[in-house]
Design a protein around this motif. Structure first.
Motif, mmCIF file in Angstrom:
data_model
loop_
_atom_site.group_PDB
_atom_site.id
_atom_site.type_symbol
_atom_site.label_atom_id
_atom_site.label_comp_id
_atom_site.label_asym_id
_atom_site.label_seq_id
_atom_site.Cartn_x
_atom_site.Cartn_y
_atom_site.Cartn_z
ATOM 1 N N HIS A 145 0.833 -1.202 0.000
ATOM 2 C CA HIS A 145 0.000 0.000 0.000
ATOM 3 C C HIS A 145 0.867 1.251 0.000
ATOM 4 O O HIS A 145 0.629 2.182 -0.793
ATOM 5 C CB HIS A 145 -0.918 0.000 1.223
ATOM 6 C CG HIS A 145 -1.761 1.238 1.344
ATOM 7 N ND1 HIS A 145 -2.794 1.509 0.475
ATOM 8 C CD2 HIS A 145 -1.713 2.280 2.230
ATOM 9 C CE1 HIS A 145 -3.353 2.662 0.809
ATOM 10 N NE2 HIS A 145 -2.723 3.141 1.872
ATOM 11 N N TRP A 148 2.629 1.722 -3.495
ATOM 12 C CA TRP A 148 1.827 2.302 -4.572
ATOM 13 C C TRP A 148 1.520 3.771 -4.323
ATOM 14 O O TRP A 148 1.444 4.567 -5.276
ATOM 15 C CB TRP A 148 0.533 1.502 -4.750
ATOM 16 C CG TRP A 148 0.759 0.124 -5.282
ATOM 17 C CD1 TRP A 148 0.501 -1.061 -4.649
ATOM 18 C CD2 TRP A 148 1.282 -0.241 -6.573
ATOM 19 N NE1 TRP A 148 0.841 -2.130 -5.442
ATOM 20 C CE2 TRP A 148 1.311 -1.654 -6.634
ATOM 21 C CE3 TRP A 148 1.724 0.493 -7.677
ATOM 22 C CZ2 TRP A 148 1.776 -2.352 -7.757
ATOM 23 C CZ3 TRP A 148 2.186 -0.198 -8.793
ATOM 24 C CH2 TRP A 148 2.206 -1.599 -8.828
ATOM 25 N N ARG A 155 5.320 9.329 -10.567
ATOM 26 C CA ARG A 155 5.033 8.742 -11.875
ATOM 27 C C ARG A 155 5.980 9.267 -12.950
ATOM 28 O O ARG A 155 6.295 8.551 -13.907
ATOM 29 C CB ARG A 155 3.583 9.022 -12.266
ATOM 30 C CG ARG A 155 2.563 8.289 -11.419
ATOM 31 C CD ARG A 155 1.158 8.467 -11.964
ATOM 32 N NE ARG A 155 0.169 7.772 -11.158
ATOM 33 C CZ ARG A 155 -0.117 6.492 -11.279
ATOM 34 N NH1 ARG A 155 0.509 5.761 -12.184
ATOM 35 N NH2 ARG A 155 -1.029 5.919 -10.517
ATOM 36 N N GLU A 165 4.876 -1.277 -13.788
ATOM 37 C CA GLU A 165 3.741 -1.624 -12.946
ATOM 38 C C GLU A 165 3.453 -3.114 -12.987
ATOM 39 O O GLU A 165 3.202 -3.735 -11.942
ATOM 40 C CB GLU A 165 2.505 -0.842 -13.399
ATOM 41 C CG GLU A 165 1.284 -1.073 -12.526
ATOM 42 C CD GLU A 165 0.112 -0.185 -12.902
ATOM 43 O OE1 GLU A 165 -0.994 -0.401 -12.370
ATOM 44 O OE2 GLU A 165 0.306 0.726 -13.741
ATOM 45 N N GLN A 169 3.471 -5.782 -9.847
ATOM 46 C CA GLN A 169 2.276 -6.582 -9.575
ATOM 47 C C GLN A 169 2.623 -8.072 -9.525
ATOM 48 O O GLN A 169 2.138 -8.810 -8.663
ATOM 49 C CB GLN A 169 1.219 -6.315 -10.650
ATOM 50 C CG GLN A 169 0.576 -4.940 -10.545
ATOM 51 C CD GLN A 169 -0.294 -4.624 -11.742
ATOM 52 O OE1 GLN A 169 -0.058 -5.109 -12.851
ATOM 53 N NE2 GLN A 169 -1.297 -3.791 -11.547
ATOM 54 N N ASN A 193 -2.685 -3.062 -6.616
ATOM 55 C CA ASN A 193 -3.173 -1.740 -7.014
ATOM 56 C C ASN A 193 -4.165 -1.819 -8.172
ATOM 57 O O ASN A 193 -4.101 -1.054 -9.137
ATOM 58 C CB ASN A 193 -1.999 -0.833 -7.401
ATOM 59 C CG ASN A 193 -2.373 0.646 -7.408
ATOM 60 O OD1 ASN A 193 -3.162 1.095 -6.578
ATOM 61 N ND2 ASN A 193 -1.821 1.386 -8.351
#
Length: 257
Positions: A145, A148, A155, A165, A169, A193
């Motif tokens: 958490h 992200w 970004r 990303e 993941q 996310n």
């Protein structure tokens, strides 16, 4: 650039590194190769470590090039004898940043720490590198958490690397499937996310193709049951020689794209 050309560039750089990894003349080739890795979504840790080492070669070593070519051990003797320090003007901040991001994407391998060891402390104190170090810490401690949240604030740094990303993941799924037999849907959503319809589509794909099972938990919370393995079911260890390779997890993510 076509696939054949990409393979040729990769082969050439690997050969340069193999012949003499301490040759300062290949520095530009290695920098270009980092950009090639970004564009082609490939990865070569050895070449990237070689480049970080070359950034530590001072111009004072250039007169000794022939000795370095003959014996890489001479490199370390000269570095120690001349008490040479990192030469920041020869370093590309953007290239080092890309190397570290690619190393983050290689987790659970310890590539990030290996690369960071070759980057001097004064460079690590730059804000962009401090951010990457924080992100690495969150991943190592499975604080997805927080990861992200921090990634969303940066970004502009991360989105220039295709596949970032998806790689994170995949790592999150790797951690969850080795640690738990089942998790509530919100826990999975937070870790990767993904939420809403995208998460529905993802779970449907996993249930149909990878053996995931969806159960109703207490308070109407959906539970995600992972396939059995020797880590989330220790009793299987005596019958299993290997764990679950990360590459087996990465193939599940195209459905999210």
């Amino acid at each position: 650039m076509g696939r054949e050309s990409q393979q040729q560039v990769s082969f050439t750089v690997e050969q340069l590194v193999a012949v003499n990894p301490y040759n300062p003349d290949i520095l530009a080739d290695l920098e270009n190769y980092v950009n090639e890795q970004v564009l082609s979504q490939t990865y070569n840790l050895d070449a990237n470590l070689c480049l970080l080492r070359l950034y530590q070669v001072s111009a004072l070593l250039l007169p000794f090039k022939q000795l370095i070519y003959a014996d890489t051990f001479v490199f370390f003797l000269l570095m120690a004898a001349l008490n040479l320090q990192f030469e920041p003007q020869r370093m590309s901040i953007q290239i080092v940043e890309r190397i570290l991001i690619k190393a983050l994407m290689a987790m659970p391998a310890q590539d990030f720490s290996l690369c960071l060891f070759l980057i001097p402390e004064q460079v690590q104190m730059e804000e962009r590198f401090k951010t990457l170090i924080v992100l690495s810490h969150y991943l190592e401690t499975s604080r997805f958490h927080q990861f992200w949240e921090e990634a969303a604030k940066n970004r502009h740094i991360l989105e220039v690397i295709p596949g970032f990303e998806q790689a994170i993941q995949a790592y999150a799924i790797h951690v969850l499937t080795l640690t738990y037999q089942k998790v509530p849907r919100p826990v999975l959503a937070e870790a990767i996310n993904v939420e809403g319809l995208s998460l529905d589509k993802f779970l449907e794909y996993q249930a149909a193709n990878n053996g995931w099972v969806l159960e109703k938990g207490s308070s109407r919370t959906q539970l995600v049951v992972f396939p059995r393995n020797e880590f989330n079911h220790p009793e299987l260890r005596k019958n299993t020689a290997d764990g679950i390779p990360l590459e087996h997890v990465t193939r599940i993510f195209p459905v999210l794209v």
